[in-house]
Design a protein around this motif. Structure first.
Motif, PDB file in Angstrom:
ATOM      1  N   ALA A 254      48.736  53.778   9.851  1.00  0.00           N
ATOM      2  CA  ALA A 254      48.720  55.216  10.605  1.00  0.00           C
ATOM      3  C   ALA A 254      49.449  54.685  11.891  1.00  0.00           C
ATOM      4  O   ALA A 254      49.259  53.641  12.292  1.00  0.00           O
ATOM      5  CB  ALA A 254      47.468  55.587  10.798  1.00  0.00           C
ATOM      6  N   LYS A 255      50.303  55.547  12.321  1.00  0.00           N
ATOM      7  CA  LYS A 255      50.882  55.505  13.649  1.00  0.00           C
ATOM      8  C   LYS A 255      50.384  56.142  14.583  1.00  0.00           C
ATOM      9  O   LYS A 255      49.817  57.087  14.258  1.00  0.00           O
ATOM     10  CB  LYS A 255      52.394  55.827  13.467  1.00  0.00           C
ATOM     11  N   HIS A 256      50.277  55.596  15.856  1.00  0.00           N
ATOM     12  CA  HIS A 256      49.567  56.319  17.004  1.00  0.00           C
ATOM     13  C   HIS A 256      50.531  56.115  18.214  1.00  0.00           C
ATOM     14  O   HIS A 256      51.277  55.072  18.359  1.00  0.00           O
ATOM     15  CB  HIS A 256      48.322  56.147  17.063  1.00  0.00           C
ATOM     16  N   LEU A 257      50.511  56.771  19.062  1.00  0.00           N
ATOM     17  CA  LEU A 257      51.254  56.715  20.545  1.00  0.00           C
ATOM     18  C   LEU A 257      50.420  55.465  21.324  1.00  0.00           C
ATOM     19  O   LEU A 257      49.150  55.695  21.386  1.00  0.00           O
ATOM     20  CB  LEU A 257      51.121  58.111  21.498  1.00  0.00           C
ATOM     21  N   ASP A 258      51.029  54.719  21.674  1.00  0.00           N
ATOM     22  CA  ASP A 258      50.586  53.411  22.428  1.00  0.00           C
ATOM     23  C   ASP A 258      50.578  53.726  23.746  1.00  0.00           C
ATOM     24  O   ASP A 258      51.565  53.185  24.498  1.00  0.00           O
ATOM     25  CB  ASP A 258      51.135  52.207  21.750  1.00  0.00           C
TER      26      ASP A 258
ATOM     27  N   ALA B 196      55.450  65.293  35.018  1.00  0.00           N
ATOM     28  CA  ALA B 196      55.368  64.070  34.385  1.00  0.00           C
ATOM     29  C   ALA B 196      56.452  63.860  33.415  1.00  0.00           C
ATOM     30  O   ALA B 196      56.684  64.616  32.534  1.00  0.00           O
ATOM     31  CB  ALA B 196      54.154  63.826  33.705  1.00  0.00           C
ATOM     32  N   ILE B 197      57.125  62.650  33.419  1.00  0.00           N
ATOM     33  CA  ILE B 197      58.101  62.297  32.562  1.00  0.00           C
ATOM     34  C   ILE B 197      57.775  60.860  32.023  1.00  0.00           C
ATOM     35  O   ILE B 197      57.485  59.860  32.876  1.00  0.00           O
ATOM     36  CB  ILE B 197      59.334  62.259  33.289  1.00  0.00           C
ATOM     37  N   ALA B 198      57.640  60.610  30.707  1.00  0.00           N
ATOM     38  CA  ALA B 198      57.041  59.136  30.241  1.00  0.00           C
ATOM     39  C   ALA B 198      58.217  59.226  28.814  1.00  0.00           C
ATOM     40  O   ALA B 198      58.196  59.898  28.188  1.00  0.00           O
ATOM     41  CB  ALA B 198      55.948  59.128  30.071  1.00  0.00           C
ATOM     42  N   LEU B 199      58.490  57.672  28.874  1.00  0.00           N
ATOM     43  CA  LEU B 199      59.054  57.510  27.578  1.00  0.00           C
ATOM     44  C   LEU B 199      57.778  56.736  26.524  1.00  0.00           C
ATOM     45  O   LEU B 199      57.096  55.718  26.996  1.00  0.00           O
ATOM     46  CB  LEU B 199      59.915  56.205  27.765  1.00  0.00           C
ATOM     47  N   LEU B 200      57.535  57.523  25.330  1.00  0.00           N
ATOM     48  CA  LEU B 200      56.476  56.833  24.754  1.00  0.00           C
ATOM     49  C   LEU B 200      56.978  56.203  23.216  1.00  0.00           C
ATOM     50  O   LEU B 200      57.878  56.531  22.733  1.00  0.00           O
ATOM     51  CB  LEU B 200      55.579  58.229  24.274  1.00  0.00           C
ATOM     52  N   HIS B 201      56.086  55.102  23.036  1.00  0.00           N
ATOM     53  CA  HIS B 201      56.482  54.440  21.700  1.00  0.00           C
ATOM     54  C   HIS B 201      55.341  54.625  21.002  1.00  0.00           C
ATOM     55  O   HIS B 201      53.875  54.652  21.253  1.00  0.00           O
ATOM     56  CB  HIS B 201      56.807  52.970  22.260  1.00  0.00           C
TER      57      HIS B 201
END
Length: 335
Positions: free
Chosen positions: A141-145, A120-125
């Motif tokens: 707080a920041k979290h992966l969306d 799996a390859i993903a560009l995460l923000h």
């Protein structure tokens, strides 16, 4: 879900067109519950995405080097970290050439589900949110969306290695409405579309409708078979797995498990033994719906031709055996 290798790199790129900055990780991520949760959530989000494309690698070349690096890693010629760093550098180059792209964290994960290996390859923000601290303070707080997953691909490594004729071992998210934003990511993978999932799904549903008509089934039986098909295909879509025609045939008719499969073969619909399901097409098949100017109509697909008839020339919809509740309302209105 055994995770064999996992790593994250960062491509820091602003949407103003300035050159990106690549931050490469030196070592793989250690096994942890957080990594397992992330990959499980990523798979759920990826499987739920509509509009995915299915295909296979271009022949390895200077323009498409990814498959060569991947093969070298799988053959033991380089380790996972070295492979992922080379891939991230190549992605950065293509990203800088694209005016439509922004950076993010690039996840590479080699894992296994059942007997099948995947990459799996993903560009995460990240998204901004809030949390409550141990001192009961509300803090940013920041979290992966993962709900906003737009650039990702999954490679069925087992299919790629063991089935040289396959044209659907790579899947990737396509841009919506023909947008070119995902083109550079597809070129990064070096993938070309080999199977049109919506078209294949429509052909399968056409074959099923023809089969039900040829069997001259009563309405209840037709509904049961329709539900069996849609439920199975929807489950496969949710799992990210293809529809297997022989398995589907057995579910549709347990007494004659090969009947539907033989119907497809005898009529030569041109379907592969396994096809990727398209959720949007499946949802449309389950029901016909329409709404305009105060009129709303919805009915199950299998009723067309029996209780519901459409006269295309006169643009007329005929409904037989009107539901009792609606019939009572119409009678009261008439009175």
């Amino acid at each position: 879900m055994p995770i064999r290798h996992c790593i994250v790199h960062l491509i820091d790129k602003k949407p103003d067109g300035s050159p990106s900055v690549l931050h490469l990780r030196d070592t793989e991520l250690a096994e942890s519950q957080a990594i397992e949760n992330l990959l499980a959530d990523l798979n759920d989000s990826y499987n739920a995405k509509q509009g995915k494309a299915w295909g296979f690698f271009h022949e390895e070349s200077g323009a498409y080097p990814f498959s060569g690096w991947l093969k070298d890693y799988l053959d033991g010629g380089r380790d996972f970290t070295t492979f992922s760093r080379a891939a991230a550098e190549h992605l950065q180059k293509l990203m800088d050439e694209s005016n439509l792209s922004v950076g993010g964290h690039v996840l590479f994960a080699h894992y296994q589900q059942g007997m099948t290996e995947y990459l799996a390859i993903a560009l995460l923000h990240h998204s901004e949110g809030v949390a409550v601290s141990e001192s009961l303070e509300v803090t940013p707080a920041k979290h992966l969306d993962l709900a906003q997953l737009h650039l990702a691909a999954r490679i069925n490594l087992s299919e790629w290695k063991n089935n040289k004729q396959s044209k659907q071992y790579v899947s990737f998210i396509k841009g919506k409405n023909g947008k070119k934003v995902s083109d550079y990511f597809r070129d990064f993978i070096g993938c070309q579309e080999g199977v049109d999932a919506p078209s294949e799904t429509r052909t399968l549903l056409k074959a099923f409708s023809d089969f039900v008509e040829s069997e001259d089934l009563p309405e209840e039986k037709a509904r049961e078979k329709t539900d069996a098909l849609v439920d199975y295909a929807t489950t496969q879509a949710r799992l990210g797995e293809p529809i297997t025609l022989e398995e589907l045939s057995g579910l549709i008719d347990e007494e004659r498990p090969r009947a539907f499969y033989e119907h497809i073969r005898n009529k030569d619909y041109g379907l592969s033994p396994e096809i990727p399901p398209d959720k949007r097409t499946l949802n449309q098949f389950r029901r016909f719906t329409g709404r305009a100017e105060g009129l709303s109509i919805s009915f199950e697909a299998h009723l067309l031709g029996s209780k519901v008839e459409y006269d295309e020339e006169r643009d007329l919809l005929i409904i037989r055996q009107v539901p009792t509740q609606l019939k009572d309302q119409l009678k009261r209105r008439k009175d």
